[in-house]
Design a protein around this motif. Structure first.
Motif, mmCIF file in Angstrom:
data_model
loop_
_atom_site.group_PDB
_atom_site.id
_atom_site.type_symbol
_atom_site.label_atom_id
_atom_site.label_comp_id
_atom_site.label_asym_id
_atom_site.label_seq_id
_atom_site.Cartn_x
_atom_site.Cartn_y
_atom_site.Cartn_z
ATOM 1 N N MET A 1 0.845 -1.191 0.000
ATOM 2 C CA MET A 1 0.000 0.000 0.000
ATOM 3 C C MET A 1 0.882 1.243 0.000
ATOM 4 N N ASN A 54 -4.081 7.601 2.888
ATOM 5 C CA ASN A 54 -3.343 6.548 2.188
ATOM 6 C C ASN A 54 -4.283 5.469 1.657
ATOM 7 N N GLU A 58 -4.750 4.576 -2.304
ATOM 8 C CA GLU A 58 -4.558 3.215 -2.812
ATOM 9 C C GLU A 58 -5.803 2.739 -3.562
ATOM 10 N N ARG A 61 -5.796 4.074 -7.063
ATOM 11 C CA ARG A 61 -4.601 3.787 -7.845
ATOM 12 C C ARG A 61 -5.021 3.249 -9.203
#
Length: 70
Positions: A1, A54, A58, A61
């Motif tokens: 991650m 975060n 992710e 992404r």
């Protein structure tokens, strides 16, 4: 991650690190539309946890498909 943000840090509007994902207006639009990363609203203060940022990054992404060339 990915760890674009410090996991154990809290970010508030005006922190320059938040500009990675969007400016103050963009974040406000996302909150209004129930989009974007999770946040806390404490009175009038908006707080983002690094771990939530975060996780959101992710989840967003993008990995381009490999182009097949014959």
């Amino acid at each position: 991650m990915a760890t674009l943000f410090e996991q154990n840090r809290n970010y508030v509007l005006g922190d320059p690190e938040l500009n990675i994902i969007g400016d103050r207006d963009k974040l406000a639009q996302w909150r209004h539309k129930a989009m974007g990363p999770a946040f806390y609203r404490l009175g009038r203060k908006i707080i983002y946890r690094g771990a939530d940022l975060n996780e959101w990054a992710e989840a967003n992404r993008f990995e381009p498909a490999k182009v097949r060339r014959d």
